[in-house]
Write a protein that holds these residues in place. Structure first.
Motif, PDB file in Angstrom:
ATOM      1  N   ARG A  16       4.731 -12.083  -2.593  1.00 54.00           N
ATOM      2  CA  ARG A  16       3.951 -10.843  -2.512  1.00 54.00           C
ATOM      3  C   ARG A  16       3.249 -10.555  -3.831  1.00 54.00           C
ATOM      4  O   ARG A  16       2.115 -10.068  -3.849  1.00 54.00           O
ATOM      5  CB  ARG A  16       4.847  -9.663  -2.123  1.00 54.00           C
ATOM      6  CG  ARG A  16       5.341  -9.709  -0.683  1.00 54.00           C
ATOM      7  CD  ARG A  16       5.846  -8.340  -0.231  1.00 54.00           C
ATOM      8  NE  ARG A  16       6.900  -7.823  -1.092  1.00 54.00           N
ATOM      9  CZ  ARG A  16       8.199  -8.085  -0.950  1.00 54.00           C
ATOM     10  NH1 ARG A  16       8.614  -8.853   0.045  1.00 54.00           N
ATOM     11  NH2 ARG A  16       9.089  -7.580  -1.785  1.00 54.00           N
ATOM     12  N   ALA A  20      -0.655 -10.070  -4.216  1.00 51.38           N
ATOM     13  CA  ALA A  20      -1.206  -8.865  -4.842  1.00 51.38           C
ATOM     14  C   ALA A  20      -2.208  -9.217  -5.944  1.00 51.38           C
ATOM     15  O   ALA A  20      -3.255  -8.575  -6.074  1.00 51.38           O
ATOM     16  CB  ALA A  20      -0.073  -8.002  -5.405  1.00 51.38           C
ATOM     17  N   GLU A  60       1.336  -2.103  -0.215  1.00 50.97           N
ATOM     18  CA  GLU A  60       1.870  -2.402  -1.557  1.00 50.97           C
ATOM     19  C   GLU A  60       1.153  -3.563  -2.248  1.00 50.97           C
ATOM     20  O   GLU A  60       1.047  -3.581  -3.467  1.00 50.97           O
ATOM     21  CB  GLU A  60       3.374  -2.706  -1.475  1.00 50.97           C
ATOM     22  CG  GLU A  60       4.230  -1.450  -1.526  1.00 50.97           C
ATOM     23  CD  GLU A  60       5.690  -1.696  -1.155  1.00 50.97           C
ATOM     24  OE1 GLU A  60       6.412  -0.705  -0.953  1.00 50.97           O
ATOM     25  OE2 GLU A  60       6.096  -2.879  -1.047  1.00 50.97           O
ATOM     26  N   VAL A  61       0.685  -4.551  -1.483  1.00 53.76           N
ATOM     27  CA  VAL A  61      -0.041  -5.663  -2.115  1.00 53.76           C
ATOM     28  C   VAL A  61      -1.540  -5.365  -2.225  1.00 53.76           C
ATOM     29  O   VAL A  61      -2.314  -6.229  -2.636  1.00 53.76           O
ATOM     30  CB  VAL A  61       0.169  -7.023  -1.400  1.00 53.76           C
ATOM     31  CG1 VAL A  61       1.631  -7.446  -1.471  1.00 53.76           C
ATOM     32  CG2 VAL A  61      -0.340  -6.987   0.033  1.00 53.76           C
ATOM     33  N   GLY A  62      -1.947  -4.149  -1.859  1.00 58.62           N
ATOM     34  CA  GLY A  62      -3.326  -3.725  -2.068  1.00 58.62           C
ATOM     35  C   GLY A  62      -4.255  -3.961  -0.894  1.00 58.62           C
ATOM     36  O   GLY A  62      -5.470  -3.814  -1.027  1.00 58.62           O
TER      37      GLY A  62
END
Ligand SMILES: Nc1nc(=O)c2c([nH]1)NC[C@@H]1CN(c3ccc(C(=O)N[C@@H](CCC(=O)O)C(=O)O)cc3)C=[N+]21
Length: 300
Positions: A16, A20, A60-62
């Motif tokens: 992850r 990201a 969360e990873v954009g």
């Protein structure tokens, strides 16, 4: 031998992190944000939990997360119309239709209506065929995660004896294709296999994906073998108190860990890697859609 524990949770966090980083670069250099659409039909509680955690990790990873929750009695026509809309939406690079679908919906028809380039599950017949012929495809997330952990642990898998227990379209069959692609000698075993214990005892690599709690005991495992446990089974755990449950794999962990060279735990093994690979596939799909170089080490 006491097995090394392959920490899927930590491995997934690392994947992850790589995703990201690439996503941030895509935004900065190309002004593109990858988008993943998840379609859930019905209200199966386990599915809801899983979809929620996918959505959270996607953000969360954009990447952009688009969740579509449809009523349990949604018609096939309406579901296909939504998929058509997502196929044609340039902000959506990956589409996942949560399985299983309610009985009145034809799963094959629905999956094959997804644009293969956006099929981040790798279930479309076109991706299955591409994988089987060694061409660039979208690779199913669970087998991809297993392959990443195996490659990380062994370096080359060339010439190893691999036994995949389970012949499903979502894990067993694509897993066997990936292992073959890495030059393993591959056996697919299943419920009708004769002398299953002896078949598994030959394996340097065992991938258990049958969905039966703790069905592979330690004495089926060759000393030093690598064991990848795909099963995630919730069973009663009266020892924890009345009505309590716990998660176990398809492998009897304690006895297998006493013989294996390396083993993935449940939870914290293949499960987290599946979601990490879903994000990796979405990034890959986005790069391909935009004619950009795709990330290294995140595809098969
Ligand atoms: N089109 C489609 N694609 C899928 O990939 C798909 C699907 N449908 N339907 C449902 C299954 C299930 N699945 C899981 C992935 C990760 C965990 C996971 O991360 N499990 C945690 C434990 C979570 C817990 O505590 O319950 C672990 O193993 O450590 C679980 C389940 C993907 N699926």
């Amino acid at each position: 031998m006491v097995a090394q524990v392959i920490d899927g949770k930590a491995f997934a966090a690392n994947v992850r992190g790589q995703v990201a980083e690439h996503v941030a670069k895509l935004k900065e250099e190309n002004g593109i944000t990858p988008g993943l659409a998840v379609v859930l039909v019905g209200e199966d509680p386990a599915s809801q939990v899983y979809v929620r955690s996918k959505g959270k990790q996607t953000v969360e990873v954009g990447m952009n997360s688009y969740e579509h929750k449809l009523d349990v009695d949604t018609s096939e026509e309406d579901l296909l119309a939504l998929i058509d809309k997502l196929n044609n939406d340039p902000a959506v690079h990956g589409i996942l239709v949560q399985l299983p679908l309610p009985k009145h919906l034809n799963e094959d028809l629905v999956i094959n209506s997804i644009d293969p380039a956006k099929d981040v599950d790798g279930f479309h017949i076109s991706n299955v065929g591409l994988l089987g012929t060694g061409q660039k495809s979208m690779v199913p997330c669970t087998p991809l995660g297993c392959l990443m952990m195996l490659r990380d642990h062994h370096g080359s898998l060339s010439g190893m004896d691999a036994v995949v227990v389970g012949r499903s379209n979502i894990v067993g069959k694509p897993m066997a294709q990936l292992l073959l692609g890495d030059s393993c000698t591959v056996t697919i075993a299943h419920s009708r296999t004769k002398d299953l214990p002896d078949v598994v005892r030959r394996a340097d690599i065992v991938v258990a994906a049958v969905g039966r709690p703790e069905m592979v005991p330690g004495d089926w495992i060759k000393e030093g073998a690598t064991v990848i446990d795909v099963g995630i089974n919730r069973i009663d755990a009266p020892e924890k108190g009345e009505g309590k449950t716990r998660l176990v794999g398809d492998v009897h962990y304690e006895s297998a860990a006493a013989r294996a060279g390396a083993i993935t735990p449940v939870p914290g093994g293949v499960g987290p890697m599946t979601i990490a690979c879903l994000l990796a596939n979405t990034l890959t799909a986005c790069c391909r859609a935009n004619g950009l170089t795709e990330p290294e080490g995140l595809t098969a």
